[in-house]
Write a protein that holds these residues in place. Structure first.
Motif, PDB file in Angstrom:
ATOM      1  N   ILE A  51       0.835  -1.091   0.077  1.00 58.78           N
ATOM      2  CA  ILE A  51       0.215   0.073  -0.104  1.00 58.78           C
ATOM      3  C   ILE A  51       0.742   1.168  -0.021  1.00 58.78           C
ATOM      4  CG2 ILE A  51      -1.920   1.153   1.154  1.00 58.78           C
ATOM      5  CD1 ILE A  51      -2.776  -1.191   2.661  1.00 58.78           C
ATOM      6  N   SER A  52       2.106   1.215   0.707  1.00 59.52           N
ATOM      7  CA  SER A  52       3.104   2.323   0.831  1.00 59.52           C
ATOM      8  C   SER A  52       3.464   2.713  -0.561  1.00 59.52           C
ATOM      9  CB  SER A  52       4.098   2.161   1.722  1.00 59.52           C
ATOM     10  OG  SER A  52       3.870   2.306   3.022  1.00 59.52           O
ATOM     11  N   LYS A  53       3.707   1.676  -1.383  1.00 60.70           N
ATOM     12  CA  LYS A  53       4.317   1.673  -2.792  1.00 60.70           C
ATOM     13  C   LYS A  53       3.255   2.542  -3.776  1.00 60.70           C
ATOM     14  CE  LYS A  53       5.872  -0.599  -6.722  1.00 60.70           C
ATOM     15  NZ  LYS A  53       6.139  -1.842  -7.588  1.00 60.70           N
ATOM     16  N   LYS A  54       1.995   2.114  -3.429  1.00 56.01           N
ATOM     17  CA  LYS A  54       0.926   2.919  -4.169  1.00 56.01           C
ATOM     18  C   LYS A  54       0.812   4.494  -3.772  1.00 56.01           C
ATOM     19  CE  LYS A  54      -3.737   2.670  -4.227  1.00 56.01           C
ATOM     20  NZ  LYS A  54      -4.937   2.283  -3.589  1.00 56.01           N
ATOM     21  N   PHE A  55       0.876   4.455  -2.335  1.00 61.87           N
ATOM     22  CA  PHE A  55       0.614   6.101  -2.118  1.00 61.87           C
ATOM     23  C   PHE A  55       1.992   6.795  -2.301  1.00 61.87           C
ATOM     24  CE2 PHE A  55      -1.929   4.683   2.156  1.00 61.87           C
ATOM     25  CZ  PHE A  55      -2.801   4.556   1.334  1.00 61.87           C
ATOM     26  N   LEU A  56       3.088   6.320  -2.370  1.00 62.03           N
ATOM     27  CA  LEU A  56       4.393   6.931  -2.635  1.00 62.03           C
ATOM     28  C   LEU A  56       4.275   7.340  -4.122  1.00 62.03           C
ATOM     29  CD1 LEU A  56       7.185   5.103  -0.440  1.00 62.03           C
ATOM     30  CD2 LEU A  56       6.512   7.353  -0.167  1.00 62.03           C
ATOM     31  N   ARG A  57       3.780   6.354  -4.968  1.00 65.01           N
ATOM     32  CA  ARG A  57       3.887   6.472  -6.219  1.00 65.01           C
ATOM     33  C   ARG A  57       2.807   7.799  -6.661  1.00 65.01           C
ATOM     34  NH1 ARG A  57       3.585   7.960 -10.690  1.00 65.01           N
ATOM     35  NH2 ARG A  57       3.791   6.952 -12.542  1.00 65.01           N
ATOM     36  N   GLN A  58       1.848   7.690  -5.797  1.00 62.45           N
ATOM     37  CA  GLN A  58       0.872   9.116  -5.987  1.00 62.45           C
ATOM     38  C   GLN A  58       1.366  10.466  -5.402  1.00 62.45           C
ATOM     39  OE1 GLN A  58      -2.462   6.679  -4.179  1.00 62.45           O
ATOM     40  NE2 GLN A  58      -3.327   6.464  -5.889  1.00 62.45           N
ATOM     41  N   GLN A  59       2.280  10.318  -4.417  1.00 61.13           N
ATOM     42  CA  GLN A  59       2.734  11.552  -3.908  1.00 61.13           C
ATOM     43  C   GLN A  59       3.698  12.100  -4.663  1.00 61.13           C
ATOM     44  OE1 GLN A  59       4.113  10.376   0.372  1.00 61.13           O
ATOM     45  NE2 GLN A  59       1.848  10.165   0.878  1.00 61.13           N
ATOM     46  N   MET A  60       4.724  11.322  -5.175  1.00 55.53           N
ATOM     47  CA  MET A  60       5.944  11.658  -6.032  1.00 55.53           C
ATOM     48  C   MET A  60       5.494  11.921  -7.502  1.00 55.53           C
ATOM     49  SD  MET A  60       8.982   9.957  -4.273  1.00 55.53           S
ATOM     50  CE  MET A  60       8.641   8.358  -4.753  1.00 55.53           C
ATOM     51  N   ASN A  61       4.426  11.014  -8.055  1.00 58.04           N
ATOM     52  CA  ASN A  61       4.185  10.924  -9.389  1.00 58.04           C
ATOM     53  C   ASN A  61       5.402  10.522 -10.159  1.00 58.04           C
ATOM     54  OD1 ASN A  61       1.478  11.742  -9.156  1.00 58.04           O
ATOM     55  ND2 ASN A  61       1.852  13.740  -8.866  1.00 58.04           N
ATOM     56  N   ARG A  62       6.012   9.699  -9.718  1.00 61.95           N
ATOM     57  CA  ARG A  62       7.239   9.078 -10.482  1.00 61.95           C
ATOM     58  C   ARG A  62       7.466   7.655 -10.083  1.00 61.95           C
ATOM     59  NH1 ARG A  62      13.150  10.108  -8.255  1.00 61.95           N
ATOM     60  NH2 ARG A  62      13.263   7.863  -9.301  1.00 61.95           N
ATOM     61  N   ASP A  63       8.215   6.651 -10.966  1.00 60.14           N
ATOM     62  CA  ASP A  63       8.503   5.324 -10.607  1.00 60.14           C
ATOM     63  C   ASP A  63       9.741   5.526  -9.762  1.00 60.14           C
ATOM     64  OD1 ASP A  63       6.543   4.219 -11.787  1.00 60.14           O
ATOM     65  OD2 ASP A  63       7.426   4.440 -14.046  1.00 60.14           O
ATOM     66  N   PHE A  64       9.977   4.491  -8.910  1.00 60.30           N
ATOM     67  CA  PHE A  64      11.389   4.233  -8.142  1.00 60.30           C
ATOM     68  C   PHE A  64      11.494   2.860  -7.829  1.00 60.30           C
ATOM     69  CE2 PHE A  64       8.707   3.301  -4.376  1.00 60.30           C
ATOM     70  CZ  PHE A  64       7.211   4.032  -4.831  1.00 60.30           C
ATOM     71  N   ASN A  65      12.670   2.594  -7.662  1.00 63.75           N
ATOM     72  CA  ASN A  65      13.067   1.235  -7.484  1.00 63.75           C
ATOM     73  C   ASN A  65      12.291   0.910  -5.944  1.00 63.75           C
ATOM     74  OD1 ASN A  65      14.769   1.030  -9.321  1.00 63.75           O
ATOM     75  ND2 ASN A  65      16.629   1.880  -8.160  1.00 63.75           N
ATOM     76  N   CYS A  66      11.841  -0.368  -5.991  1.00 67.07           N
ATOM     77  CA  CYS A  66      10.967  -0.669  -4.887  1.00 67.07           C
ATOM     78  C   CYS A  66      10.746  -2.144  -4.152  1.00 67.07           C
ATOM     79  CB  CYS A  66       9.495  -0.079  -5.015  1.00 67.07           C
ATOM     80  SG  CYS A  66       8.644  -0.196  -3.346  1.00 67.07           S
TER      81      CYS A  66
END
Ligand code: FEO
Length: 406
Positions: free
Chosen positions: A105-120
């Motif tokens: 769920i954090s991954k989804k929230f972080l994607r929405q907060q930063m509007n970018r992909d990241f290594n996860c």
């Protein structure tokens, strides 16, 4: 705020906000707060939790004192509230190879907060991550107090990064509970309890679950590193005991209890409330009346609603709305303590009566289980209306007496 060594391979790199006096709009923070972040250097270089975006300059300085950003291997995000994840976008610019470790769920929230992909790397409850000379174990603790919350346990070094649990809004510049001056100890403890009330009380059920999950190692911890307030070294046993006490399930009475709350301008709604209460009593249950024109009763009302098995709420209408005491009580209700409890709304009005329907809609939105449409009366309730009030009370009682609440 300077960096501090907490244990052999764990450092505090967070930032202080000593002048903050209100937090999240409604919480008082008379002793300021800290946004805690930790650096682990047990083989791999790991950051745990970050800082708000507006503190980036201080935060960058602190982390930079102890390592090069490009050397960071993992960034553990215990939950994604922006006062802890706000700097992530910046950190990833400086540490492009770092892998974010968090729940799905954090991954989804972080994607929405930063509007970018990241290594996860997403983790589940009980997963571990080998970081070279030590191991991280993840304890997923949803609803403490965000849906994505987790804690991280550094196994060999016996440090628990507890996210918001065990934290407080209290800025102690040395970051250790054992350095809090004697004259401030009681205030720190009271503030810790207030923080529990403000943040965790609605989630006491989940606190009890988390205490159970961490039981196997909590007695052996060297330090608890929360996301706000001092690192707990001296008070590990005490805070665990306090949390057990604060989260204990309230003793339920054997008798079904219905809270009968009313805001009445000229007595008509009050008389409907008393008829509803009499009906509840005639069914062998307890009706606890709260008259919102009485400040003391208003102050006890939200807790009374949380304790009761059902709710009957009456209001008059002023300015096309329910009056202010009704909304003050509503704003204090812990939604998790009332989820699916039966409720019925009633009220008398003179002109248009919008407050009654608005109150009913709001209670429904808060997940009370409304037993029917509201019962309304123009001025004094006649026998037909009173019959409907009794019916409403009976329906609330029926569901309340059949439902078990956590
Ligand atoms: Fe400051 Fe839920 O965090």
């Amino acid at each position: 705020m300077a960096t501090h060594r907490i244990t052999d391979n764990v450092y505090s790199v967070g930032v202080g906000d000593p002048n903050r006096r209100t937090f999240d709009i409604v919480m008082k923070s008379p002793y300021g707060t800290t946004y805690n972040s930790y650096l682990i250097t047990s083989g791999k270089t790991v950051l745990v939790d970050l800082a708000p975006e507006e503190f980036w300059d201080d935060y960058r300085y602190n982390v930079g004192c102890l390592c090069d950003f490009s050397d960071i291997d993992y960034i553990v995000v215990n939950h994604t509230e922006p006062d802890h994840s706000g700097c992530l976008k910046k950190v990833l610019e400086y540490a492009p190879n770092a892998t974010v470790v968090c729940t799905a769920i954090s991954k989804k929230f972080l994607r929405q907060q930063m509007n970018r992909d990241f290594n996860c790397k997403t983790v589940k409850d009980g997963d571990t991550l080998d970081i070279g000379r030590d191991t991280l174990q993840f304890v997923v603790t949803p609803m403490l107090h965000w849906p994505d919350s987790m804690m991280t346990h550094l196994e060999k070094e016996r440090v628990l990064f507890s996210c918001d649990m065990f934290g407080t809004h209290y800025c102690e510049p040395t970051m250790f509970d054992e350095h809090i001056p004697m004259k401030m100890k009681e205030k720190y403890r009271a503030q810790t309890e207030q923080y529990y009330e403000d943040i965790f009380k609605p989630f006491s059920f989940f606190v009890r679950q988390a205490l159970e999950k961490t039981k196997k190692f909590s007695g052996k911890l060297q330090a608890i590193c929360p996301s706000h307030g001092p690192v707990i070294v001296e008070g590990v046993k005490e805070i665990t005991k306090d949390y057990k006490k604060l989260s204990a399930q309230p003793k339920q009475s054997d008798n079904t209890e219905i809270a009968v709350v009313y805001a009445s301008a000229h007595g008509c709604t009050e008389r409907m409330a008393k008829v509803a209460a009499d009906e509840i009593c005639s069914l062998g249950a307890t009706a606890t009346l709260y008259d919102l024109s009485d400040t003391e009763q208003e102050q006890k009302c939200a807790a009374g609603i949380a304790r009761a098995d059902g709710l009957l709420f009456g209001t008059t209408t002023i300015n096309c709305n329910a009056p202010a005491p009704v909304w003050r009580v509503i704003s204090e209700i812990d939604v998790y303590s009332i989820s699916a409890k039966p409720a019925g709304v009633f009220g008398s009005y003179g002109w248009s009566g919008e407050g009654i329907s608005t109150l009913s809609a709001v209670l429904g939105g808060m997940r009370f289980k409304l037993v029917s449409d509201p019962v309304k009366s123009v001025f004094e309730a006649d026998e037909d209306v009173l019959k409907s009030v009794r019916e409403l009370a009976k329906n609330v009682f029926k569901i309340a007496s059949e439902t078990e609440h956590v």
